[in-house]
Design a protein around this motif. Structure first.
Motif, mmCIF file in Angstrom:
data_model
loop_
_atom_site.group_PDB
_atom_site.id
_atom_site.type_symbol
_atom_site.label_atom_id
_atom_site.label_comp_id
_atom_site.label_asym_id
_atom_site.label_seq_id
_atom_site.Cartn_x
_atom_site.Cartn_y
_atom_site.Cartn_z
ATOM 1 N N GLU A 1 -56.792 10.653 22.988
ATOM 2 C CA GLU A 1 -57.293 11.509 24.045
ATOM 3 C C GLU A 1 -57.139 10.844 25.402
ATOM 4 O OE1 GLU A 1 -60.859 12.736 20.975
ATOM 5 O OE2 GLU A 1 -61.223 11.534 22.743
ATOM 6 N N CYS B 1 -55.087 15.730 24.253
ATOM 7 C CA CYS B 1 -55.163 15.022 22.980
ATOM 8 C C CYS B 1 -53.830 15.184 22.272
ATOM 9 C CB CYS B 1 -56.292 15.549 22.129
ATOM 10 S SG CYS B 1 -56.392 14.810 20.487
ATOM 11 N N TRP C 1 -62.034 20.964 20.383
ATOM 12 C CA TRP C 1 -62.798 19.967 21.116
ATOM 13 C C TRP C 1 -64.277 20.105 20.761
ATOM 14 C CZ3 TRP C 1 -60.535 16.190 23.922
ATOM 15 C CH2 TRP C 1 -59.200 16.373 24.304
ATOM 16 N N TYR C 2 -64.905 18.967 20.555
ATOM 17 C CA TYR C 2 -66.326 18.888 20.303
ATOM 18 C C TYR C 2 -66.904 17.906 21.312
ATOM 19 C CZ TYR C 2 -65.452 21.197 15.845
ATOM 20 O OH TYR C 2 -65.083 22.101 14.874
ATOM 21 N N ARG D 1 -73.409 16.307 17.593
ATOM 22 C CA ARG D 1 -72.095 16.765 18.028
ATOM 23 C C ARG D 1 -72.031 18.287 17.909
ATOM 24 N NH1 ARG D 1 -66.825 13.590 15.966
ATOM 25 N NH2 ARG D 1 -68.212 11.922 16.677
ATOM 26 N N TYR E 1 -64.689 14.857 21.934
ATOM 27 C CA TYR E 1 -63.845 14.460 20.817
ATOM 28 C C TYR E 1 -62.842 15.556 20.487
ATOM 29 C CZ TYR E 1 -67.425 10.918 19.942
ATOM 30 O OH TYR E 1 -68.301 9.862 20.055
ATOM 31 N N CYS E 2 -61.626 15.134 20.289
ATOM 32 C CA CYS E 2 -60.568 16.026 19.836
ATOM 33 C C CYS E 2 -60.588 16.089 18.312
ATOM 34 C CB CYS E 2 -59.240 15.452 20.338
ATOM 35 S SG CYS E 2 -57.778 16.162 19.629
ATOM 36 N N ASN E 3 -60.313 17.257 17.772
ATOM 37 C CA ASN E 3 -60.237 17.435 16.319
ATOM 38 C C ASN E 3 -59.006 18.256 15.966
ATOM 39 O OD1 ASN E 3 -60.978 19.772 14.128
ATOM 40 N ND2 ASN E 3 -61.707 17.766 13.459
ATOM 41 N N ASP F 1 -59.162 16.901 8.208
ATOM 42 C CA ASP F 1 -59.648 16.832 9.581
ATOM 43 C C ASP F 1 -59.479 15.425 10.141
ATOM 44 O OD1 ASP F 1 -62.341 19.175 9.093
ATOM 45 O OD2 ASP F 1 -60.497 19.419 10.238
ATOM 46 N N TYR F 2 -58.892 15.351 11.322
ATOM 47 C CA TYR F 2 -58.749 14.082 12.042
ATOM 48 C C TYR F 2 -59.472 14.183 13.379
ATOM 49 C CZ TYR F 2 -55.186 12.766 8.654
ATOM 50 O OH TYR F 2 -54.538 12.448 7.493
ATOM 51 N N TRP F 3 -59.967 13.025 13.847
ATOM 52 C CA TRP F 3 -60.732 12.967 15.087
ATOM 53 C C TRP F 3 -60.152 11.924 16.029
ATOM 54 C CZ3 TRP F 3 -64.778 16.276 16.019
ATOM 55 C CH2 TRP F 3 -65.262 16.972 14.927
ATOM 56 N N GLY G 1 -62.695 9.736 21.249
ATOM 57 C CA GLY G 1 -63.682 10.216 22.205
ATOM 58 C C GLY G 1 -63.366 9.776 23.623
#
Length: 120
Positions: free
Chosen positions: A6, A22, A36-37, A45, A93-95, A108-110, A113
């Motif tokens: 990110e 991201c 995005w979270y 979150r 955070y990008c997901n 799922d990948y993160w 931040g």
């Protein structure tokens, strides 16, 4: 094997704008949903916005009309944030939901931040 990186966070005054990016890298067959979270201090979150590979978007009520999520046709998701408020301050955070191979299930990948601080 898959990494999300990110960029774009920072300090901005109330009413200002920021653009988050991201980018995904690694073994990727396809990417379904991107999103995005955010997580503020002392809070859980929460979802901010998502976009499917068909372009359908979904936003939290608190950001509708101010934030816009978009994606390129490859591996990058963006979020333009306008009219920022102090309550938008959080780590963002990008997901991404990614398949590494045609026969694999989505995972799922993160991202790591990025801090967004809205303050005068």
């Amino acid at each position: 094997q898959v990494q999300l990186v990110e960029s774009g966070g920072g300090l901005v005054q109330p009413g200002g704008s920021l653009r988050l990016s991201c980018a995904a890298s690694g073994r990727i067959y396809d990417i379904n949903t991107m999103g995005w979270y955010r997580q503020a201090p002392g809070k859980e979150r929460e979802l901010v916005a998502t976009i499917t590979n068909g372009g359908e978007t979904n936003y939290a009520d608190s950001v509708k009309g101010r934030f816009t999520i978009s994606r390129d046709n490859a591996r990058t998701v963006f979020m333009t944030m306008n009219s920022l408020k102090p309550e938008d301050t959080a780590v963002y955070y990008c997901n991404m939901r990614i398949r590494s191979r045609s026969y694999s299930r989505s995972t799922d990948y993160w991202g790591q931040g990025t801090q967004v601080t809205v303050s005068s």
